[in-house]
Design a protein around this motif. Sequence first.
Motif, PDB file in Angstrom:
ATOM      1  N   ARG A   1      -1.290   6.469  -3.132  1.00  0.00           N
ATOM      2  CA  ARG A   1      -0.111   6.034  -3.885  1.00  0.00           C
ATOM      3  C   ARG A   1       0.359   7.138  -4.827  1.00  0.00           C
ATOM      4  O   ARG A   1       1.536   7.265  -5.099  1.00  0.00           O
TER       5      ARG A   1
ATOM      6  N   MET B   1       8.280   0.341  -6.555  1.00  0.00           N
ATOM      7  CA  MET B   1       7.011  -0.345  -6.798  1.00  0.00           C
ATOM      8  C   MET B   1       7.107  -1.276  -8.003  1.00  0.00           C
ATOM      9  O   MET B   1       6.558  -2.373  -7.976  1.00  0.00           O
TER      10      MET B   1
ATOM     11  N   LEU C   1       9.130   8.302   2.408  1.00  0.00           N
ATOM     12  CA  LEU C   1       9.330   9.139   1.221  1.00  0.00           C
ATOM     13  C   LEU C   1       9.630  10.598   1.569  1.00  0.00           C
ATOM     14  O   LEU C   1      10.408  11.249   0.878  1.00  0.00           O
TER      15      LEU C   1
ATOM     16  N   TRP D   1       9.777  -2.512  -1.382  1.00  0.00           N
ATOM     17  CA  TRP D   1       8.723  -1.521  -1.176  1.00  0.00           C
ATOM     18  C   TRP D   1       7.726  -2.015  -0.116  1.00  0.00           C
ATOM     19  O   TRP D   1       7.339  -1.267   0.777  1.00  0.00           O
TER      20      TRP D   1
ATOM     21  N   TYR E   1       5.402  13.576  -3.328  1.00  0.00           N
ATOM     22  CA  TYR E   1       6.330  13.795  -2.217  1.00  0.00           C
ATOM     23  C   TYR E   1       7.528  14.634  -2.639  1.00  0.00           C
ATOM     24  O   TYR E   1       8.295  15.069  -1.813  1.00  0.00           O
TER      25      TYR E   1
ATOM     26  N   GLU F   1       4.705   4.715   4.063  1.00  0.00           N
ATOM     27  CA  GLU F   1       5.025   5.443   2.835  1.00  0.00           C
ATOM     28  C   GLU F   1       5.388   6.896   3.092  1.00  0.00           C
ATOM     29  O   GLU F   1       6.426   7.379   2.642  1.00  0.00           O
TER      30      GLU F   1
ATOM     31  N   HIS G   1      11.887   7.499  -6.884  1.00  0.00           N
ATOM     32  CA  HIS G   1      12.319   6.364  -6.069  1.00  0.00           C
ATOM     33  C   HIS G   1      11.150   5.417  -5.799  1.00  0.00           C
ATOM     34  O   HIS G   1      11.261   4.199  -5.950  1.00  0.00           O
ATOM     35  N   ARG G   2      10.005   5.983  -5.410  1.00  0.00           N
ATOM     36  CA  ARG G   2       8.814   5.171  -5.144  1.00  0.00           C
ATOM     37  C   ARG G   2       8.392   4.389  -6.384  1.00  0.00           C
ATOM     38  O   ARG G   2       8.131   3.186  -6.319  1.00  0.00           O
ATOM     39  N   ASP G   3       8.343   5.063  -7.521  1.00  0.00           N
ATOM     40  CA  ASP G   3       7.929   4.394  -8.752  1.00  0.00           C
ATOM     41  C   ASP G   3       8.872   3.245  -9.102  1.00  0.00           C
ATOM     42  O   ASP G   3       8.436   2.176  -9.512  1.00  0.00           O
TER      43      ASP G   3
ATOM     44  N   ALA H   1      11.677  11.599  -4.349  1.00  0.00           N
ATOM     45  CA  ALA H   1      10.886  10.566  -3.685  1.00  0.00           C
ATOM     46  C   ALA H   1       9.945   9.866  -4.658  1.00  0.00           C
ATOM     47  O   ALA H   1       9.782   8.645  -4.609  1.00  0.00           O
ATOM     48  N   ASP H   2       9.332  10.626  -5.554  1.00  0.00           N
ATOM     49  CA  ASP H   2       8.399  10.020  -6.501  1.00  0.00           C
ATOM     50  C   ASP H   2       9.113   9.092  -7.483  1.00  0.00           C
ATOM     51  O   ASP H   2       8.615   8.006  -7.789  1.00  0.00           O
TER      52      ASP H   2
END
Length: 114
Positions: free
Chosen positions: A10, A26, A46, A33, A14, A42, A21-23, A18-19
């Motif tokens: 996790r 989530m 990403l 997600w 990236y 993932e 966006h991922r955060d 991307a990080d």
Amino acid sequence: MKSASEHEKRMKFYGMWADLHRDYLMEYQPEMWKNILETEGEEAYLTAFEEKMQEKADKLETQMAPQYGLTEDLKMRDPMAWVGTYNNLRATIRELLQEDLYPQATTNEETTEE
């Protein structure tokens, strides 16, 4: 409790876009997600997202740099002014691309203002 390998996966880097966006997904869009993880995975999602966003950012930078006066001449004459102007340009680009980073975030703000 999550295993160490799940946590490490996790936390894999990236890229900036991307990080972020991922955060966001989530924390604020967990169902979206979860769907991404189940359908695309993932890493694939990403990595593609980072590439797409970096291409957009690069294109905007190329288009907007002349409007900001970012020239090689300025870079040679006044490097500090060039860096400051470049940082302002990058901040503007981040603002312009926020809708892509944070899906549905602007929709919620618009409905509360009405």
